[in-house]
Enzyme design. Structure first.
Site, PDB file in Angstrom:
ATOM      1  N   LYS A 178      90.857  -2.285 -25.005  1.00  0.00           N
ATOM      2  CA  LYS A 178      90.265  -2.014 -23.694  1.00  0.00           C
ATOM      3  C   LYS A 178      88.745  -2.149 -23.735  1.00  0.00           C
ATOM      4  CE  LYS A 178      89.138   2.184 -22.071  1.00  0.00           C
ATOM      5  NZ  LYS A 178      87.877   2.116 -21.269  1.00  0.00           N
ATOM      6  N   ASN A 179      88.126  -1.535 -24.738  1.00  0.00           N
ATOM      7  CA  ASN A 179      86.666  -1.518 -24.805  1.00  0.00           C
ATOM      8  C   ASN A 179      86.078  -2.883 -25.134  1.00  0.00           C
ATOM      9  OD1 ASN A 179      86.612   1.201 -24.172  1.00  0.00           O
ATOM     10  ND2 ASN A 179      86.521   1.867 -26.301  1.00  0.00           N
ATOM     11  N   ARG A 209      83.422   3.054 -14.476  1.00  0.00           N
ATOM     12  CA  ARG A 209      81.976   3.065 -14.656  1.00  0.00           C
ATOM     13  C   ARG A 209      81.471   1.841 -15.408  1.00  0.00           C
ATOM     14  NH1 ARG A 209      78.704   7.226 -14.555  1.00  0.00           N
ATOM     15  NH2 ARG A 209      77.732   6.347 -16.408  1.00  0.00           N
ATOM     16  N   CYS A 261      80.695  11.761 -15.120  1.00  0.00           N
ATOM     17  CA  CYS A 261      82.139  11.582 -15.155  1.00  0.00           C
ATOM     18  C   CYS A 261      82.755  12.713 -15.946  1.00  0.00           C
ATOM     19  CB  CYS A 261      82.515  10.228 -15.742  1.00  0.00           C
ATOM     20  SG  CYS A 261      82.196  10.084 -17.491  1.00  0.00           S
ATOM     21  N   ARG A 293      76.675  10.077 -18.248  1.00  0.00           N
ATOM     22  CA  ARG A 293      76.623   8.738 -18.833  1.00  0.00           C
ATOM     23  C   ARG A 293      75.625   7.907 -18.028  1.00  0.00           C
ATOM     24  NH1 ARG A 293      82.843   6.935 -19.685  1.00  0.00           N
ATOM     25  NH2 ARG A 293      81.914   5.486 -21.149  1.00  0.00           N
ATOM     26  N   PRO A 294      74.329   8.247 -18.124  1.00  0.00           N
ATOM     27  CA  PRO A 294      73.321   7.550 -17.324  1.00  0.00           C
ATOM     28  C   PRO A 294      73.186   6.095 -17.734  1.00  0.00           C
ATOM     29  CG  PRO A 294      72.278   8.947 -18.977  1.00  0.00           C
ATOM     30  CD  PRO A 294      73.751   9.270 -19.003  1.00  0.00           C
ATOM     31  N   ILE A 295      72.685   5.283 -16.793  1.00  0.00           N
ATOM     32  CA  ILE A 295      72.523   3.850 -17.069  1.00  0.00           C
ATOM     33  C   ILE A 295      71.054   3.489 -17.244  1.00  0.00           C
ATOM     34  CG2 ILE A 295      74.655   3.257 -15.873  1.00  0.00           C
ATOM     35  CD1 ILE A 295      72.872   2.179 -13.579  1.00  0.00           C
ATOM     36  N   ASP A 296      70.232   4.463 -17.597  1.00  0.00           N
ATOM     37  CA  ASP A 296      68.804   4.192 -17.722  1.00  0.00           C
ATOM     38  C   ASP A 296      68.501   3.144 -18.790  1.00  0.00           C
ATOM     39  OD1 ASP A 296      69.730   6.285 -19.464  1.00  0.00           O
ATOM     40  OD2 ASP A 296      67.654   6.673 -20.037  1.00  0.00           O
ATOM     41  N   ASP A 337      85.775   8.706 -28.943  1.00  0.00           N
ATOM     42  CA  ASP A 337      87.043   8.442 -28.265  1.00  0.00           C
ATOM     43  C   ASP A 337      88.242   9.011 -29.024  1.00  0.00           C
ATOM     44  OD1 ASP A 337      85.995   7.185 -26.082  1.00  0.00           O
ATOM     45  OD2 ASP A 337      86.438   5.153 -26.726  1.00  0.00           O
ATOM     46  N   ILE A 389      78.108  13.069 -28.865  1.00  0.00           N
ATOM     47  CA  ILE A 389      77.816  12.017 -27.882  1.00  0.00           C
ATOM     48  C   ILE A 389      78.041  12.499 -26.445  1.00  0.00           C
ATOM     49  CG2 ILE A 389      78.397   9.680 -27.138  1.00  0.00           C
ATOM     50  CD1 ILE A 389      79.097   9.032 -30.030  1.00  0.00           C
ATOM     51  N   ARG A 408      94.709   3.938 -17.686  1.00  0.00           N
ATOM     52  CA  ARG A 408      93.458   3.176 -17.760  1.00  0.00           C
ATOM     53  C   ARG A 408      93.328   2.436 -19.089  1.00  0.00           C
ATOM     54  NH1 ARG A 408      88.763   6.340 -17.940  1.00  0.00           N
ATOM     55  NH2 ARG A 408      87.801   4.278 -18.056  1.00  0.00           N
TER      56      ARG A 408
END
Length: 417
Positions: A22-23, A92, A116, A121-124, A306, A328, A397
């Site tokens: 998936k990843n 996301r 979430c 889980r920021p996207i900065d 995970d 994390i 998912r």
């Protein structure tokens, strides 16, 4: 409403070919936008996140065609540059499409994802990467991001954290940038190497993936190609968790055991025997399951976040006290509260879970997230009676058929409607 029904199971025995990752497949699907033509991916898992990504690609103007496990994307007629808000809410990681959309359309619009279930889980870092490579960003209506770039420019990037998603974003932008790009403190996860392998097959010039320092020489264009998705190491870890709880011996095929080094060692410390040959991995547990005094999640090649929920379920049956520290995502311990409903002796203190081996009893529980749902299934294999797991949409998912996989290995597991 679909739910899983798991019954206490004795020793496992069986062989399972692990599904595609998936990843890995999600950024690979994003990369298909970089070619105004056809790209074929083999061993694509038929999971919910892939379906969401395909829905986004279709809205952007792509066509797709399945032939068994092979998926062909035709990105010859991309004509849209907006990622719908509702689809970002479902997945996301769709933010990874920003660079490919910018390459094709010179502009892109997206709603910044919020928090979430597993934590912030920021996207900065994604935005830092894009700006450093020449993208102009504008914020409209609070969290709406509008991006523009006539072309990407090579740059020297240093990531403040080795974010997998931001590393992938940088790679997807840099492969067609003018000049050279260096990414320092890059993520080293196998999924990064998978994406780079695919892009090299399309004509990209990339070196250093999995070293923490990736060097990319931009090319003018990429070409149609075919690539196979590697095995899902988290699904493989789920199988290891099952045999750790139930005992017995199982064989996994189509697996690169080196991608599981950070996972195999803790399972061996708990009493499992694990060995590999080429693309086959065999795992067995015959003796007592032992606790691990301390384990911390960290970026690859460390123990993956995970797998934290999964090993916490395994530790609930181990002899002694185990401690897991989450390094994390702070929200990963939500699964512990569902395990407690089954009788697990777990205390959460700040970013640590303290677990004592105990006697679990099957009951009704709710999957808090993708990996947490799988962890509850693993716990159900060792619990007395029947465990009913609701929230199956989370599990779907990332797992093609979790119940079917466990059943193939000898477990009493079924998907109910």
């Amino acid at each position: 409403m679909a739910y899983l029904e798991i019954r206490q199971t004795g020793p496992l025995s069986g062989t399972y070919r692990v599904q595609g990752s998936k990843n890995a497949v999600l950024p690979m699907l994003a990369a298909t936008l970089l070619v105004p033509g056809k790209t074929t991916l083999h061993r694509v898992p038929k999971i919910k996140d892939v379906n969401v990504m395909l829905e986004i690609l279709h809205l952007l103007g792509c066509c797709s065609c399945w032939e068994g496990e092979a998926l062909t994307i035709d990105a010859g007629n991309v004509n849209n540059w907006v990622i719908p808000e509702e689809l970002i809410g479902q997945m996301r990681s769709s933010v990874i499409l920003l660079a490919p959309i910018l390459y094709r359309m010179k502009k892109a619009a997206v709603v910044e994802p919020g928090g979430c279930s597993i934590g912030r889980r920021p996207i900065d870092i994604h935005l830092y990467v894009l700006q450093a490579l020449g993208v102009k960003l504008h914020y409209e209506w609070e969290e709406h991001i509008f991006a523009q770039a006539d072309y990407f420019c090579g740059a020297h990037l240093f990531l403040k954290f080795p974010s997998v998603g931001a590393t992938e974003q940088a790679i997807l932008a840099a492969v067609t940038a003018n000049g050279m790009t260096v990414i320092d403190n890059a993520a080293r996860e196998p999924e990064i190497a998978e994406l780079c392998r695919m892009l090299r097959g399309m004509g990209a010039k990339i070196t250093g993936d999995q070293t923490g320092r990736i060097v990319i020489e931009g090319v003018k264009e990429l070409f149609e190609s075919t690539c196979e998705v590697g095995a899902d190491r988290i699904v493989a870890a789920t199988c290891l968790s099952a045999v750790a709880v139930c005992s017995g011996e199982i064989t996994l095929t189509g697996v690169d055991a080196s991608h599981l080094n950070g996972v195999i060692e803790p399972f061996e410390k708990m009493g499992c025997n694990i060995w590999s040959d080429k693309d086959t991995l065999t795992a067995a547990r015959m003796d007592k399951l032992m606790a691990i005094p301390y384990l911390k999640t960290s970026p690859y090649p460390g123990f993956p976040t995970d797998v934290q929920s999964l090993i916490m379920a395994v530790m609930s049956f181990a002899d002694g006290q185990s401690v897991v520290e989450e390094g994390i995502f702070e929200g990963r311990f939500r699964t512990a509260y569902q395990l407690q409903k089954m009788g697990a002796a777990i205390i959460i203190e700040n970013n640590q879970a303290i677990i004592w081996g105990s006697h679990l009893i099957g009951t009704k529980v709710e999957a808090p997230d993708l990996r947490g749902g799988a962890a509850l299934a693993i716990a159900g294999l060792g619990a007395d009676g029947v465990t009913t797991i609701f929230g199956y949409d989370h599990i779907a998912r990332g797992y093609e058929d979790l119940a079917g996989m466990l059943f193939m290995l000898g477990a009493q597991a079924a998907l109910r409607e």
